[in-house]
Write an enzyme that holds these catalytic residues in place. Structure first.
Site, PDB file in Angstrom:
ATOM      1  N   LYS A  72       0.887  -0.703  -0.025  1.00 48.99           N
ATOM      2  CA  LYS A  72      -0.006  -0.091   0.074  1.00 48.99           C
ATOM      3  C   LYS A  72       1.197   1.269   0.020  1.00 48.99           C
ATOM      4  CE  LYS A  72      -3.563   2.057   2.394  1.00 48.99           C
ATOM      5  NZ  LYS A  72      -4.815   1.534   3.248  1.00 48.99           N
ATOM      6  N   SER A 147      -9.465   2.173   3.243  1.00 49.07           N
ATOM      7  CA  SER A 147      -9.040   3.027   1.913  1.00 49.07           C
ATOM      8  C   SER A 147      -7.781   1.426   1.140  1.00 49.07           C
ATOM      9  CB  SER A 147      -8.121   3.790   2.540  1.00 49.07           C
ATOM     10  OG  SER A 147      -7.107   3.477   3.682  1.00 49.07           O
ATOM     11  N   SER A 171      -9.850   0.193   7.225  1.00 50.94           N
ATOM     12  CA  SER A 171      -9.161   0.125   5.591  1.00 50.94           C
ATOM     13  C   SER A 171      -8.648  -1.561   5.631  1.00 50.94           C
ATOM     14  CB  SER A 171      -8.234   1.145   6.057  1.00 50.94           C
ATOM     15  OG  SER A 171      -8.994   2.351   5.576  1.00 50.94           O
TER      16      SER A 171
END
Ligand code: MG
Ligand code: ZN
Lengths: 480, 473, 95
Positions: A72, A147, A171
């Site tokens: 990420k 996210s 997330s």
């Protein structure tokens, strides 16, 4: 190919790290339309793949030696662009790495790129990225969740066997649920936060997304562990994977919080969850209804605490030492306000303003201070329930993946969709989401949550389910 | 009108590394060469607390008689300024590490205890350079993250003189304990003064805060100026406004600080990166056991047990190294404390001051000086000879006895050798002998002088006097 | 509850964010909706509880006072928007 089978193939020589890397890069290119990667580090990945093969030829066997993965883009990677999905950091190439990156490098994992995400991890749809929305591999007109939408989409599309992710209010779990993959958010403090660009420090926790609980556990044990650079890092024993795999469901007490299955849950989701719990029951688990009465306050507490911390954490982005700086600032105030206005997207600005508001004179007690008390109430709720059950289970998300743009117009509705995940972060507990069925052709995620440090129990419960079901093996149409 | 002053002192704690990072705290590095990723507020970096800063705060708290908080909390003070890299300062707000305590001061003959409100741990900011660049200011973040203890007094100080006495006592104490080097030029000991005035019987007036005054002399002048300014203002019908003022040493005045944000709202909240600091009793006990004798106690002991004057005792306990050197001189010389004090305070300190050296930098050790004082005490040296020997010793490395031998300074006290000189002088000056015997006592000095001349100053004058009286009676 | 424009201005000033005048109304409306969620907090029975700012109620860990970071100014200078002579530059600060 799963992480486990890739490791087996690397071990028996039926594939090479370079081949696995080429395969990942190739699949990334073929799935470019997902917009799941902000940066592809092809050359570095190939070199790392070759280096892994050379090491393997010398007999080395790192835990992830030669396994491609994606980060990420919230994790800082030395000499590789690290953006947190923001224009503010669109040019940020850090001269240091997150601790988990160092650990993955040491284990021999091969970074192929940096995954798209909601800006500064603020969002539940991955539509709040400076680099554009990520698409759900199951239906490209839908969101992947957020996210960590890029990480979930990459794993769902089988571009990489695992990806790192972070979870402040769901997330990891929510995009894992919406993309039909397995995502685990460990206990707060298990994985170092050093080098993970902060959203809300007391809630942020790094974890992984993979295609099975077993794979996730292997990757998690690599990134976990005490880090002297993180003031809230805890020296906890690693997850007992063998113990978890051997765990029997017989006698496992599973709590089903009434508040997690209330109004607002899509019928298709509720059905899939019921079916999953029936599978558990059929294998000897005892399902009991439990109450987490303070859940109703969780969204409010979370959306006070997280923005409050964020408003302070994001004050460092001022255009002075790194990141976006406006052109020709006429004075200091102009440098600050214009750099920040230009560098931050709308959702981030809104959360900074909300956080500033709840901390400001006259509002602190009614909002921030009170939210911290509610946080204790919520933590005590969980502690009480865990006196009676081993894990609790329910839907990760009240709905399946929604259409791109569908909830952008109603931000409060978007926030409310986090209802089952945020309380877990407020209490610091470990939780994971596993695929447990489909509704309208879209994956449904089952959330399991355990007491502090009981990741082994979570992995065990999830693995047992995945031994008797195939939901985690389902691959989106275009992915194979 | 009465003045009321409260002081906030920022003491830089003497650590190797910063309060929340592993960067060095050494003074004088190239700009930004000692600012690491944490100090620069790089994304994803985190603070990790330095144990030594905690120990130093506890040590000072014990010496000040403060309550050491079993649990204190780090908070973020949020504001934007270019020298504040994270956009917040990590400090302590609602729950500081030290509560209460006090500092005893003496102004003239009056003693007074200045009560403290609190002291809290925090990180320092960086430094802005305003005149090195044409249209810009330059920011050096080397100082960012330097550990500070901010010590806040109650508003009980009533004059600039008291303020300076308080600051000096505190300054002595932090250096005494090794809590800080106290270097004011380098900013290791900085003071903000809150000054207000009121008519007797009225409650506290509106205060003005004078920022960052970094010498005792300037503190005194700044406070005096500010008291005068406020009195003039009120007496001419004006009103003091609550504001921050800067002391301009060149013009000897305080000025309102414009350009600083007017409405502060620091939005303090507990730092989510830093859990509460919980101190276990063992750590506090270890610091308590390691606490040295404090300057006040030592000063009293010098007066009561060693018989020193209040003045000497005060001088000798201004600085721990000086006091320790004084005690080493006593140990090495076996001489009375008073004699040792004289040598330490006048000759040694004088020579050090002239050479602009601290006691730690002294080329002459306390042990060597003790050797010299021993020779003064046993009568081997006249005070004039001793001063001569001191000069040779201060510059070189010889022991007192080596210098005495090399310069031939030994006082002649042997009555046989001196007797011959006494007899010779008596026989050479019959007229003076007659006058002396007739009652002119003053002539004794004349005879002593003659003998000193014959012996080139090496005769012990006390011994000569005894022999002269024997023979002239 | 609805957020006054003046309050929004004050908050934006504290946060050093410039909000384009044409975005103000939308931002105020969205924030008002979020603040509306917070009314829930008043209903929670928490008067007797201590605030929980760190999950798990941990205590602060201390590190040894050793210098571990060496000068890496060149690395940081490469990513700095404006630096000269080792200093970060900002428009002149008037004191
Ligand atoms: Mg202050
Ligand atoms: Zn301070």
């Amino acid at each position: 190919m799963s992480l486990l089978s890739l490791l087996a193939a690397l071990d028996d020589g039926s594939t090479s790290a370079r081949a696995a890397t080429e395969n990942a890069l190739d699949r990334a290119a073929r799935h470019a339309d997902l917009n799941a990667l902000i940066t592809i580090a092809a050359d570095a990945a190939r070199a790392a793949g070759d280096a892994a093969d050379a090491e393997r030829a010398r007999g080395a066997r790192g835990a992830l030696l030669g396994v491609p993965f994606a980060h990420k883009d919230v994790f800082c990677t030395r000499d590789i662009l690290s953006t947190a999905g923001s224009k503010m950091l669109a040019n940020f190439v850090p001269p240091y790495s997150a601790t988990i990156h160092d650990k993955l490098q040491a284990a021999g994992a091969v970074l192929i790129g940096k995954a798209n995400m909601d800006e500064f991890a603020m969002g539940s749809s991955n539509e709040h990225s400076h680099f554009g929305a990520v698409r759900n591999p199951w239906d490209r007109s839908r969101v992947p969740g957020g996210s960590s939408g890029g990480s979930a989409a990459l794993v769902a599309a089988r571009v990489v066997p695992f990806a790192t992710a972070s979870d402040t209010g769901g997330s990891i779990r929510q995009p894992a649920a919406l993309c039909g993959v397995t995502g685990i958010k460990p206990t707060y403090g298990r994985v170092s936060r050093y080098g993970m660009i902060a959203y809300a420090s007391s809630l942020d926790q790094a974890g992984v997304i993979a295609t099975s609980a077993h794979d996730a556990a292997i990757a998690l044990n690599v990134i976990a562990g005490f880090d002297p650079r993180d003031p809230t890092s805890v020296d906890a024993p690693p997850i007992d994977i063998d113990g978890a795999l051997a765990m029997s469901l017989a006698g496992l007490r599973i709590g089903r919080p009434r508040q997690w299955c209330g109004a607002g849950i899509d019928a298709g989701v509720a059905n899939a969850i019921d079916a999953a719990l029936a599978v558990y029951a059929a294998h000897g688990a005892r399902i009991v209804d439990v109450d987490l009465p303070s859940s109703e306050h969780a969204i409010a507490a979370y959306y006070v605490i997280a923005p409050a911390e964020a408003s302070s954490n994001l004050a460092r982005f001022d255009g002075v030492r790194y990141g976006h700086r406006c052109a020709n600032p006429k004075d200091l105030a102009d440098l600050y306000t214009r750099s920040r206005e230009e560098g931050f997207g709308h959702e981030v600005q809104k959360r900074i303003l909300t956080g500033t508001y709840v901390l400001s004179a006259g509002y602190y007690d009614a909002y921030y201070h009170r939210a911290l008390k509610v946080r204790r109430l919520i933590a005590e709720d969980f502690a009480r329930v865990f006196n009676d059950v081993d894990v609790i289970a329910g839907p990760t998300s009240p709905s399946v993946a929604f259409k791109l743009g569908e909830k952008l117009a109603d931000p409060v509705a978007m926030y409310l969709a986090d209802i089952n995940t945020v309380s877990v972060n407020l209490a610091g507990l470990p939780a994971l989401s596993i695929p447990c069925g489909f509704s309208d052709g879209l994956p449904v995620g089952l959330q399991l949550c355990a007491p502090w440090w009981q990741e082994s129990r979570l992995i065990g419960a999830a693995h047992a389910f995945q031994q008797v079901t195939d939901w985690h093996r389902a691959v989106p149409g275009g992915a194979a | 009108m009465l003045a009321t002053i409260g002081l906030e002192v920022h003491v830089q704690l003497q650590t190797h590394s910063k309060i929340f990072s592993g960067a060095a705290t050494a003074y004088g590095a190239e700009p930004n060469a000692q600012a690491c990723a944490v100090d620069l507020g790089m994304p994803g970096t985190l603070p990790v607390m330095n144990a030594e800063a905690v120990r130093l705060a506890i040590r000072l708290g014990l010496a000040l008689g403060s309550t050491i908080a079993p649990r204190s909390v780090f908070a973020r003070k949020n504001y934007f300024y270019p020298d504040l890299p994270k956009g917040y300062q990590i400090s302590q707000f609602e729950a500081p590490i030290l509560i209460g305590g006090g500092v005893d001061i003496r102004v003239g003959d009056t003693e007074k205890r200045i009560a403290l409100t609190r002291a809290h741990l925090e990180e320092d900011a960086g430094k802005s350079v305003h005149d090195a660049f044409h249209r810009d200011s330059g920011i050096d973040l080397n100082r960012a993250g330097t550990p500070l203890l901010e010590i806040v007094s109650e508003p009980v100080i009533e004059s600039a003189t008291e303020a300076v006495a308080y600051l000096k006592a505190l300054h002595t104490l932090v250096r005494w304990l090794g809590v800080s080097d106290g270097n004011m030029q380098e900013g290791s000991f900085r003071c903000d003064a809150n000054v207000s005035v009121r008519r007797p019987g009225e409650s506290l007036g509106t205060r003005a805060e004078i920022k960052n005054v970094n010498s005792f002399r300037f503190v005194e002048k700044a406070i005096d100026y500010e008291i005068e300014r406020q009195i003039r203002l009120i007496e001419s019908g004006g009103k003091v406004v609550q504001e921050t003022r800067l002391y301009d040493a060149q013009r000897d005045e305080t000025r309102s600080m414009r350009g600083k944000e007017s409405a502060h709202d620091y939005r303090y909240f507990p730092d989510p990166d830093l859990p509460p600091l919980v101190l276990d009793a063992a750590l506090i006990a270890a610091e308590r056991d390691a606490l040295p004798e404090l300057p006040d106690a030592r000063r009293q002991r010098y007066q009561s047990a060693l018989g020193l004057t209040a003045y000497d005792a005060t001088q000798l306990t201004q600085d721990r190294a000086l006091s320790e050197a004084f005690e080493a001189v006593i140990a090495a010389s076996g001489a009375p404390a008073k004699l040792c004090a004289n040598w330490v305070l006048s000759e040694w300190q004088g020579a050090l001051n002239a050479a602009n050296l601290s006691i730690e930098q002294s080329p002459l050790s306390a042990a060597r000086l003790g050797g010299l004082v021993a020779r003064v005490h046993d009568g081997s040296l006249s005070s004039k000879m001793a001063k001569q020997a001191f000069e040779a010793m201060f510059a070189g490395t010889e022991s007192a006895d080596d210098v005495i031998a090399r310069l031939g300074l030994k006082q002649v006290s042997d009555s046989g050798a001196l007797g011959a000189h006494v007899d010779a002088v008596i026989s050479e000056h019959p007229a003076q002998v007659a006058q002396f015997r007739a009652g002119n006592e003053k002539l004794l000095a004349f005879f002593v002088g003659q003998i000193m001349k014959r012996t080139q100053g090496q005769a012990n004058p006390a011994q000569v006097t005894v022999l002269l009286r024997e023979r002239l009676q | 509850m609805s957020l006054q424009t003046s309050t929004l201005h004050h908050i934006a000033q504290l946060a050093r964010l410039r909000i384009e005048p044409e975005h103000e109304a939308a931002m105020a409306a969205e924030m008002s909706a979020v603040l509306g969620l917070f009314e829930q907090l008043a209903k929670a029975p928490v008067d007797a509880l201590e605030p929980l700012s760190h999950p798990g109620d941990p205590t602060l860990r201390l590190r040894a006072d050793t210098v571990t970071e060496l000068d890496a100014r060149d690395d940081f200078e490469r990513i700095a928007p404006s630096m000269m002579g080792g200093y970060y530059l900002v428009p002149k600060v008037i004191e």
